[in-house]
Design a protein around this motif. Sequence first.
Motif, PDB file in Angstrom:
ATOM      1  N   UNK A 182       0.847  -1.207   0.000  1.00  0.00           N
ATOM      2  CA  UNK A 182       0.000   0.000   0.000  1.00  0.00           C
ATOM      3  C   UNK A 182       0.878   1.252   0.000  1.00  0.00           C
ATOM      4  N   UNK A 183       1.912   1.240   0.813  1.00  0.00           N
ATOM      5  CA  UNK A 183       2.781   2.415   0.899  1.00  0.00           C
ATOM      6  C   UNK A 183       3.463   2.663  -0.454  1.00  0.00           C
ATOM      7  N   UNK A 184       3.890   1.591  -1.070  1.00  0.00           N
ATOM      8  CA  UNK A 184       4.560   1.747  -2.374  1.00  0.00           C
ATOM      9  C   UNK A 184       3.589   2.293  -3.423  1.00  0.00           C
ATOM     10  N   UNK A 185       2.387   1.718  -3.428  1.00  0.00           N
ATOM     11  CA  UNK A 185       1.379   2.149  -4.409  1.00  0.00           C
ATOM     12  C   UNK A 185       1.051   3.631  -4.213  1.00  0.00           C
ATOM     13  N   UNK A 186       0.780   4.004  -2.965  1.00  0.00           N
ATOM     14  CA  UNK A 186       0.368   5.393  -2.722  1.00  0.00           C
ATOM     15  C   UNK A 186       1.498   6.373  -3.056  1.00  0.00           C
ATOM     16  N   UNK A 187       2.719   5.976  -2.769  1.00  0.00           N
ATOM     17  CA  UNK A 187       3.819   6.919  -2.964  1.00  0.00           C
ATOM     18  C   UNK A 187       4.069   7.206  -4.455  1.00  0.00           C
ATOM     19  N   UNK A 188       3.497   6.363  -5.329  1.00  0.00           N
ATOM     20  CA  UNK A 188       3.743   6.540  -6.770  1.00  0.00           C
ATOM     21  C   UNK A 188       2.539   7.074  -7.536  1.00  0.00           C
ATOM     22  N   UNK A 189       1.389   7.229  -6.865  1.00  0.00           N
ATOM     23  CA  UNK A 189       0.140   7.398  -7.623  1.00  0.00           C
ATOM     24  C   UNK A 189      -0.343   8.833  -7.703  1.00  0.00           C
ATOM     25  N   UNK A 190      -0.619   9.272  -8.938  1.00  0.00           N
ATOM     26  CA  UNK A 190      -1.151  10.621  -9.154  1.00  0.00           C
ATOM     27  C   UNK A 190      -2.650  10.659  -8.895  1.00  0.00           C
ATOM     28  N   UNK A 191      -3.316   9.531  -9.109  1.00  0.00           N
ATOM     29  CA  UNK A 191      -4.769   9.445  -8.908  1.00  0.00           C
ATOM     30  C   UNK A 191      -5.030   8.131  -8.171  1.00  0.00           C
ATOM     31  N   UNK A 192      -5.839   8.191  -7.120  1.00  0.00           N
ATOM     32  CA  UNK A 192      -6.130   6.985  -6.331  1.00  0.00           C
ATOM     33  C   UNK A 192      -7.633   6.718  -6.355  1.00  0.00           C
ATOM     34  N   UNK A 193      -7.994   5.530  -6.795  1.00  0.00           N
ATOM     35  CA  UNK A 193      -9.403   5.122  -6.856  1.00  0.00           C
ATOM     36  C   UNK A 193      -9.649   4.113  -5.739  1.00  0.00           C
ATOM     37  N   UNK A 194     -10.682   4.366  -4.923  1.00  0.00           N
ATOM     38  CA  UNK A 194     -10.978   3.469  -3.808  1.00  0.00           C
ATOM     39  C   UNK A 194     -12.155   2.568  -4.159  1.00  0.00           C
ATOM     40  N   UNK A 195     -11.868   1.277  -4.317  1.00  0.00           N
ATOM     41  CA  UNK A 195     -12.959   0.315  -4.556  1.00  0.00           C
ATOM     42  C   UNK A 195     -12.826  -0.863  -3.599  1.00  0.00           C
ATOM     43  N   UNK A 196     -12.600  -0.503  -2.341  1.00  0.00           N
ATOM     44  CA  UNK A 196     -12.518  -1.493  -1.270  1.00  0.00           C
ATOM     45  C   UNK A 196     -13.871  -1.604  -0.582  1.00  0.00           C
ATOM     46  N   UNK A 197     -14.166  -2.775  -0.003  1.00  0.00           N
ATOM     47  CA  UNK A 197     -15.347  -2.855   0.853  1.00  0.00           C
ATOM     48  C   UNK A 197     -15.009  -2.217   2.203  1.00  0.00           C
ATOM     49  N   UNK A 198     -16.020  -1.821   2.940  1.00  0.00           N
ATOM     50  CA  UNK A 198     -15.775  -1.269   4.276  1.00  0.00           C
ATOM     51  C   UNK A 198     -15.724  -2.413   5.287  1.00  0.00           C
ATOM     52  N   UNK A 199     -14.540  -2.644   5.861  1.00  0.00           N
ATOM     53  CA  UNK A 199     -14.354  -3.691   6.869  1.00  0.00           C
ATOM     54  C   UNK A 199     -13.466  -3.118   7.978  1.00  0.00           C
ATOM     55  N   UNK A 200     -13.237  -3.931   9.010  1.00  0.00           N
ATOM     56  CA  UNK A 200     -12.324  -3.473  10.069  1.00  0.00           C
ATOM     57  C   UNK A 200     -10.932  -3.200   9.497  1.00  0.00           C
ATOM     58  N   UNK A 201     -10.572  -3.928   8.432  1.00  0.00           N
ATOM     59  CA  UNK A 201      -9.227  -3.776   7.869  1.00  0.00           C
ATOM     60  C   UNK A 201      -9.096  -2.604   6.899  1.00  0.00           C
ATOM     61  N   UNK A 202     -10.212  -2.023   6.481  1.00  0.00           N
ATOM     62  CA  UNK A 202     -10.124  -0.956   5.467  1.00  0.00           C
ATOM     63  C   UNK A 202     -10.633   0.404   5.961  1.00  0.00           C
ATOM     64  N   UNK A 203     -11.310   0.433   7.109  1.00  0.00           N
ATOM     65  CA  UNK A 203     -11.843   1.717   7.608  1.00  0.00           C
ATOM     66  C   UNK A 203     -10.680   2.704   7.781  1.00  0.00           C
ATOM     67  N   UNK A 204     -10.893   3.929   7.350  1.00  0.00           N
ATOM     68  CA  UNK A 204      -9.880   5.004   7.455  1.00  0.00           C
ATOM     69  C   UNK A 204      -8.554   4.630   6.798  1.00  0.00           C
ATOM     70  N   UNK A 205      -8.614   3.875   5.741  1.00  0.00           N
ATOM     71  CA  UNK A 205      -7.357   3.465   5.100  1.00  0.00           C
ATOM     72  C   UNK A 205      -6.636   4.683   4.513  1.00  0.00           C
ATOM     73  N   UNK A 206      -7.414   5.666   4.074  1.00  0.00           N
ATOM     74  CA  UNK A 206      -6.778   6.943   3.728  1.00  0.00           C
ATOM     75  C   UNK A 206      -6.908   7.859   4.939  1.00  0.00           C
ATOM     76  N   UNK A 207      -5.775   8.070   5.610  1.00  0.00           N
ATOM     77  CA  UNK A 207      -5.740   8.893   6.818  1.00  0.00           C
ATOM     78  C   UNK A 207      -4.545   9.835   6.696  1.00  0.00           C
ATOM     79  N   UNK A 208      -4.256  10.582   7.764  1.00  0.00           N
ATOM     80  CA  UNK A 208      -3.178  11.581   7.668  1.00  0.00           C
ATOM     81  C   UNK A 208      -1.863  10.925   7.232  1.00  0.00           C
TER      82      UNK A 208
END
Length: 310
Positions: A182-208
């Motif tokens: 995830x860190x590698x993907x985010x550090x390279x991406x100009x546009x981020x599309x979120x198509x995750x389900x909402x689970x305990x593992x994905x809540x607030x996945x985009x945070x500070x």
Amino acid sequence: MLNVLFSARDGLWGVYEEPLRKAFASRNLSINLQPDFSDPELVHYIVYGPTGPLQDFTPYSNAKAVLNLWAGVERLVKNPTLTIPLTRMVDTGLREGMVEYVTAHVLRHHLDTDRQVLNQNGVWDVVIPPLARDRTVAVLGLGALGEACARQLATLNFNVLGWSRRQKKLDGVSCFCGEDGLREVLSKSDIVVLLLPLTDGTANILNADTLALLPEGAAIVNPGRGALIDDDALLAALGSGQVGAATLDVFRQEPLPAEHPYWHNPKVTVTPHIASETRPETASEIIADNIHRNENGEPMRFLVDRSAGY
Ligand code: NDP
């Protein structure tokens, strides 16, 4: 004769009754389909819309499965009264709609279309956008919807990075998983599309912390679920310029309250949970097929994994 309860918010019965009856008939299923049964113990299957009133499944003691009309199951998956198999919706209509929405908004951010649309001010302002081949787009979530979107973006020549829970292999898409991925993907991406389900593992996945990994000025497109994003962190990142723009289709509270800062932020586009809708004709085929399978002792498709939460 199988008794099938249709339980969803007001108005949907009128939309689904005919396509469901048609789909059941085409499989020679003898079905008594009703929006209500006086005796819940008579019900064999429940076709379910999560915004409907039914919350307690205990009285439906003879039901064999709940068939969800929506792709997302976060409102159902932790319901302690629901102990029978639960299926979610995967249908071509949903997939096509999502591919169109995501492609439109990614292209809009990529081409900076708003620059022309919103600035008809007599100034001949020549800014040539890069080609898609020079733009990296992340698709977080490579399931039924994310995979289709990633593939479409790849055919447009974007450099597409995908991220999922388990490692995937998709032609034309560089696939990652895990926290480091995830860190590698985010550090390279100009546009981020979120198509995750909402689970305990994905809540607030985009945070500070994770927003800080993005290249400055990156754009976010979220048709997944509102709670995937820490709203305060996103507003702060938009304020600082760390995030350049966000297209948001889903929110913690829907409808989004009129006073919510997203409505008034010029860098945010709010769409009212319209990215993609379950289409009655194709969805009814999926429901009928699954009941047909179960009655014939075949495994149902699109079963929810309760432990994973989706
Ligand atoms: P799927 O269940 O098919 O796919 C989910 C994807 O997310 C999978 O690739 C899965 O990984 C990945 N994932 C799940 N948990 C994690 C995690 N902790 N870390 C990394 N990846 C994870 O879902 P769909 O594609 O059908 O739908 C996705 C979401 O889109 C729905 O849950 C719903 O919230 C939203 N949606 C929104 C609509 C709208 O109109 N706005 C319409 C329809 C859906 P893996 O492949 O390893 O299982």
